[in-house]
Design a protein around this motif. Structure first.
Motif, mmCIF file in Angstrom:
data_model
loop_
_atom_site.group_PDB
_atom_site.id
_atom_site.type_symbol
_atom_site.label_atom_id
_atom_site.label_comp_id
_atom_site.label_asym_id
_atom_site.label_seq_id
_atom_site.Cartn_x
_atom_site.Cartn_y
_atom_site.Cartn_z
ATOM 1 N N PRO A 163 54.906 14.334 6.497
ATOM 2 C CA PRO A 163 54.483 15.404 7.415
ATOM 3 C C PRO A 163 55.667 16.178 7.973
ATOM 4 C CG PRO A 163 54.399 13.293 8.518
ATOM 5 C CD PRO A 163 54.725 13.007 7.087
ATOM 6 N N ILE A 179 49.354 11.274 3.769
ATOM 7 C CA ILE A 179 50.430 10.680 4.574
ATOM 8 C C ILE A 179 50.352 9.156 4.492
ATOM 9 C CG2 ILE A 179 51.343 10.405 6.920
ATOM 10 C CD1 ILE A 179 50.291 13.250 7.508
ATOM 11 N N THR A 226 44.970 15.403 4.226
ATOM 12 C CA THR A 226 46.333 15.310 4.744
ATOM 13 C C THR A 226 46.603 13.913 5.296
ATOM 14 O OG1 THR A 226 46.337 17.657 5.267
ATOM 15 C CG2 THR A 226 47.963 16.303 6.406
#
Lengths: 64, 136
Positions: free
Chosen positions: A40, A33, A29
Motif C-alpha cells: 500500500p 495487501i 485491495t
C-alpha cells in the motif's frame, strides 16, 4: 513487504469487505495487501495503522 | 468536501463499470452511424463536416466518464488502470509501426484497413484483465 493485516483483521472478526469499507478501498485491495501482492501507499498504510491502533512498523516490515 | 468513504461508496467496489461501458457503446454507435451516413448519404460539404464531427460529443462524454471513474477508484485500481493504459499505449505504437512498415514493404492492400480503435480497446481490455488477475 510482509504484513500482519490478515491476523489483525481476524482479531477484530472483520471480513475483508468490512475492512475495505472501513479503509475506503475495494475488497480486492485488502486481499492484495493481505496476500502481499501489493504494497500500500504510505497514506493507506497509515490509515491501516490508525484503524488498528498500531504504528506502521508494527504492521508492515520489509522483506529480509 | 467528499470523504474517502463517500468516494468509495460512489464507485462501489472500486472498478470501472457499466456507466463507462455504456458510454463507450454510445460513442461507438455514434461513430458507426456517422461513418455509415458519410458513406451512403449524399450530403453537402457543410453537412458532411457536421456529420464527421457528430461523434465527438459522445467521445467527450466517454472520456469524462472514464476520467471521473478512474479518479474515484482506490490506489490499487488506479495502478491497474495505469499499467493497462501503458500497455495499450505501447501496444498501439507497435501496431502502428508494424502497419507503417507493411505499407512501405508493398503490402498496401493488406494494410489498407487499420482498426486502430479496435486494437486500442482490445489491448486495454487485456491490460485491465491481466492487472486484475495479477492482484486478485
Amino acid at each position: 513487504m510482509k504484513n500482519r493485516l490478515r491476523a489483525l483483521r481476524g482479531g477484530k472478526s472483520w471480513s475483508q469487505q468490512e475492512l475495505a469499507q472501513r479503509l475506503a478501498v475495494s475488497r480486492q485491495t485488502v486481499n492484495a495487501i493481505e496476500t502481499e501482492r501489493y504494497d500500500p501507499s504510505l497514506p493507506l498504510a497509515f490509515r491501516i495503522a490508525h484503524l488498528f491502533g498500531k504504528r506502521v512498523e508494527e504492521i508492515f516490515e520489509p522483506d529480509a | 468536501m467528499r470523504t474517502m468513504k463517500e468516494a468509495a461508496a460512489e464507485c462501489g467496489p472500486g472498478r470501472i463499470g457499466s456507466p463507462q461501458i455504456g458510454m463507450a457503446l454510445l460513442a461507438a454507435a455514434a461513430l458507426i452511424a456517422a461513418s455509415w451516413t458519410l458513406k451512403h448519404v449524399e450530403l453537402g460539404a457543410g453537412a458532411r463536416l457536421a456529420v464527421a464531427f457528430a461523434p465527438l460529443p459522445a467521445y467527450a462524454l466517454f472520456l469524462r466518464s472514464m476520467w471521473q471513474a478512474i479518479r474515484s477508484t482506490d490506489e490499487l485500481q488506479q495502478r491497474i488502470q495505469l499499467e493497462a493504459l501503458a500497455f495499450t499505449f505501447g501496444g498501439t505504437v507497435l501496431a502502428t509501426i508494424a502497419h507503417d512498415y507493411l505499407r512501405k514493404a508493398g503490402f498496401g492492400a493488406a494494410a489498407e484497413e487499420f482498426p486502430l480503435l479496435a486494437i486500442m480497446a482490445g489491448l486495454y481490455i487485456v491490460g485491465v484483465l491481466a492487472g486484475r488477475r495479477r492482484f486478485r
